[in-house]
Design a protein around this motif. Sequence first.
Motif, PDB file in Angstrom:
ATOM      1  N   TYR A  12     -11.096   0.283  -2.679  1.00  0.00           N
ATOM      2  CA  TYR A  12     -10.765  -1.147  -3.304  1.00  0.00           C
ATOM      3  C   TYR A  12     -11.206  -2.099  -2.292  1.00  0.00           C
ATOM      4  CZ  TYR A  12      -7.875  -4.860  -5.456  1.00  0.00           C
ATOM      5  OH  TYR A  12      -7.567  -5.967  -5.974  1.00  0.00           O
ATOM      6  N   ASN A  13     -12.070  -3.068  -2.662  1.00  0.00           N
ATOM      7  CA  ASN A  13     -12.406  -4.065  -1.603  1.00  0.00           C
ATOM      8  C   ASN A  13     -11.708  -5.411  -2.246  1.00  0.00           C
ATOM      9  OD1 ASN A  13     -13.899  -5.990  -0.276  1.00  0.00           O
ATOM     10  ND2 ASN A  13     -15.755  -5.418  -0.960  1.00  0.00           N
ATOM     11  N   SER A  14     -10.825  -5.825  -1.237  1.00  0.00           N
ATOM     12  CA  SER A  14      -9.828  -6.957  -1.451  1.00  0.00           C
ATOM     13  C   SER A  14     -10.648  -8.167  -1.751  1.00  0.00           C
ATOM     14  CB  SER A  14      -9.031  -6.955  -0.196  1.00  0.00           C
ATOM     15  OG  SER A  14      -8.147  -5.830   0.058  1.00  0.00           O
ATOM     16  N   ILE A  15     -11.549  -8.426  -1.160  1.00  0.00           N
ATOM     17  CA  ILE A  15     -12.322  -9.616  -1.243  1.00  0.00           C
ATOM     18  C   ILE A  15     -12.947  -9.800  -2.890  1.00  0.00           C
ATOM     19  CG2 ILE A  15     -14.865  -9.120  -0.527  1.00  0.00           C
ATOM     20  CD1 ILE A  15     -14.295 -11.616   1.270  1.00  0.00           C
ATOM     21  N   MET A 276      -9.867  -3.906   3.323  1.00  0.00           N
ATOM     22  CA  MET A 276      -9.017  -2.910   2.961  1.00  0.00           C
ATOM     23  C   MET A 276      -7.500  -3.578   3.423  1.00  0.00           C
ATOM     24  SD  MET A 276     -10.669   0.581   3.408  1.00  0.00           S
ATOM     25  CE  MET A 276      -9.209   1.422   2.467  1.00  0.00           C
ATOM     26  N   HIS A 277      -6.371  -3.509   2.461  1.00  0.00           N
ATOM     27  CA  HIS A 277      -4.945  -3.840   2.998  1.00  0.00           C
ATOM     28  C   HIS A 277      -3.972  -3.134   2.402  1.00  0.00           C
ATOM     29  CE1 HIS A 277      -7.429  -7.832   3.349  1.00  0.00           C
ATOM     30  NE2 HIS A 277      -6.560  -7.975   4.024  1.00  0.00           N
ATOM     31  N   ALA A 278      -3.128  -2.388   3.518  1.00  0.00           N
ATOM     32  CA  ALA A 278      -2.087  -1.606   2.992  1.00  0.00           C
ATOM     33  C   ALA A 278      -0.948  -2.425   2.655  1.00  0.00           C
ATOM     34  CB  ALA A 278      -1.805  -0.858   4.356  1.00  0.00           C
ATOM     35  N   ASN A 279      -0.142  -1.785   1.922  1.00  0.00           N
ATOM     36  CA  ASN A 279       1.046  -2.697   1.239  1.00  0.00           C
ATOM     37  C   ASN A 279       2.230  -2.565   1.967  1.00  0.00           C
ATOM     38  OD1 ASN A 279       2.498  -4.503  -0.565  1.00  0.00           O
ATOM     39  ND2 ASN A 279       1.355  -3.709  -2.260  1.00  0.00           N
TER      40      ASN A 279
END
Length: 495
Positions: A12-15, A276-279
């Motif tokens: 999953y690409n956050s951008i 990538m971002h971890a919640n």
Amino acid sequence: MQLYQNQKLKLYNSITGNKELFEPINEGYVGMYVCGPTVYNYVHLGNCRTFISFDLVFRYLKHLGYKVRYVRNITDAGHLENDADAGEDRIAKKARLEQIEPMEVVQRYTVDFHNTLARFNNLPPSIEPTATGHIIEQIDIIKDILDKGFAYEINGSVYFDVIKFNTTTKYGKLSGRNIEDLIHNTRELDGQTDKKNPQDFALWKKAEPQHIMRWPSPWSDGFPGWHLECTAMSTKYLGEKFDIHGGGMDLKFPHHECEIAQAEACNGHTPVNYWMHANMLTLNGKKMAKSTGNNILPNEIFTGDNDILSKPFSPAVVRFFILQAHYRSVLDFSNDALLASEKGFNRLMEAIHLLDELRVSPQTSGTDTASWRQKCYDAMNDDFNSPVLIAHLFDMVKYINQVKEGKASISEADLTLVKDTIHAFVFDVLGLVDVSASQEDSTDKLSGVVELLIRLRAEARANKDFATSDKIRDELAEMGIQLKDGKEGTTFSVS
């Protein structure tokens, strides 16, 4: 042939907000940068979740056969609290409160960070650069941004000109923020009077007289902006464009947004292909916060020294608990959730121990092990979906128990495939540790230490040094280790 040639990984690409097929810039090689901690306090559990999540990414990429350069920084420069424009920096504030040098603060909490992640069985990164070790590189980037007209110097400080940058490209593309909305919703604050616009962020701050951590620059004795260090270190070790940039969800704005702006201002193109971002991690359904007491440190979990949990939990169980949720989902930490994870973890380890006891059958296995193995890969290929992977592992746990009970059969070839797959995913990819095996190892080490003390005590008694002899016996007794002298020599028991 490397595994990655047959396994199609999507992340999953956050951008873009989409899952995309992962295609590294250079085939077979991956460059990954993850924002590390600001070392002014003990690392908290939310940060640990982020670093465990990217340890999973690192491990799986390596498992697929990629050569990975994983860069994770240490923020040891004294940025102002919340990256403000005025006030006291967090490291210097801690140094003042504890009456020690700022670099003593840095050393103390860097060691804690490393020790804590080692207990969680995280692999160390390939490179771990520090902000203070890259002041020259940060100054060079500021010069470049100034030369290209996207920054301005005033009263010894340098600010990035967000409005001007936004005329050439979009500021806010990662976080989805609109610059006009940012302007409308921003109020003037004290300490921002030097800026052309409140949205502008510091590339270099002139140090106030009381500011301890400072370096010389063409503009003033001061310190770099928080966002700048990651741009400097990521591009130095991974190049002007690299594959993956990771961090916690809370870093999307402004930190990562500012990184993109700085790199684009310098190099004219986006610095990263996949963001990538971890919640976040919550505690008993609420945000973790020291101010409210709704907070727990990793070591307090391991020792049981807290008012939140009913018992101590091993680092392996906590890691397993974290990986039972997808890295992009909010995860709630609670006593009941940990107890459930501990049961599941123990079931998994017991099944792994059973693998060596299973009787093979000449008949065909009652399950398609090759298909099951690919399902494990499919889970990880779907944006590192560790909870689905764990569900597939438990499907095999159930089958292993059926074979043990004589309710199912398994061929020798299938048993070998199952062993190899489970060991690869449980230990290499998920990074779990067999706690029972490590406890046996600890017991062996304890026995060796006590036997050494018994020999030293025997030597003391032979030399009529009864004070030392009694001291060894009494202090071991205080630790719950009883020495018993007999005709065959001295033995011990642990109470």
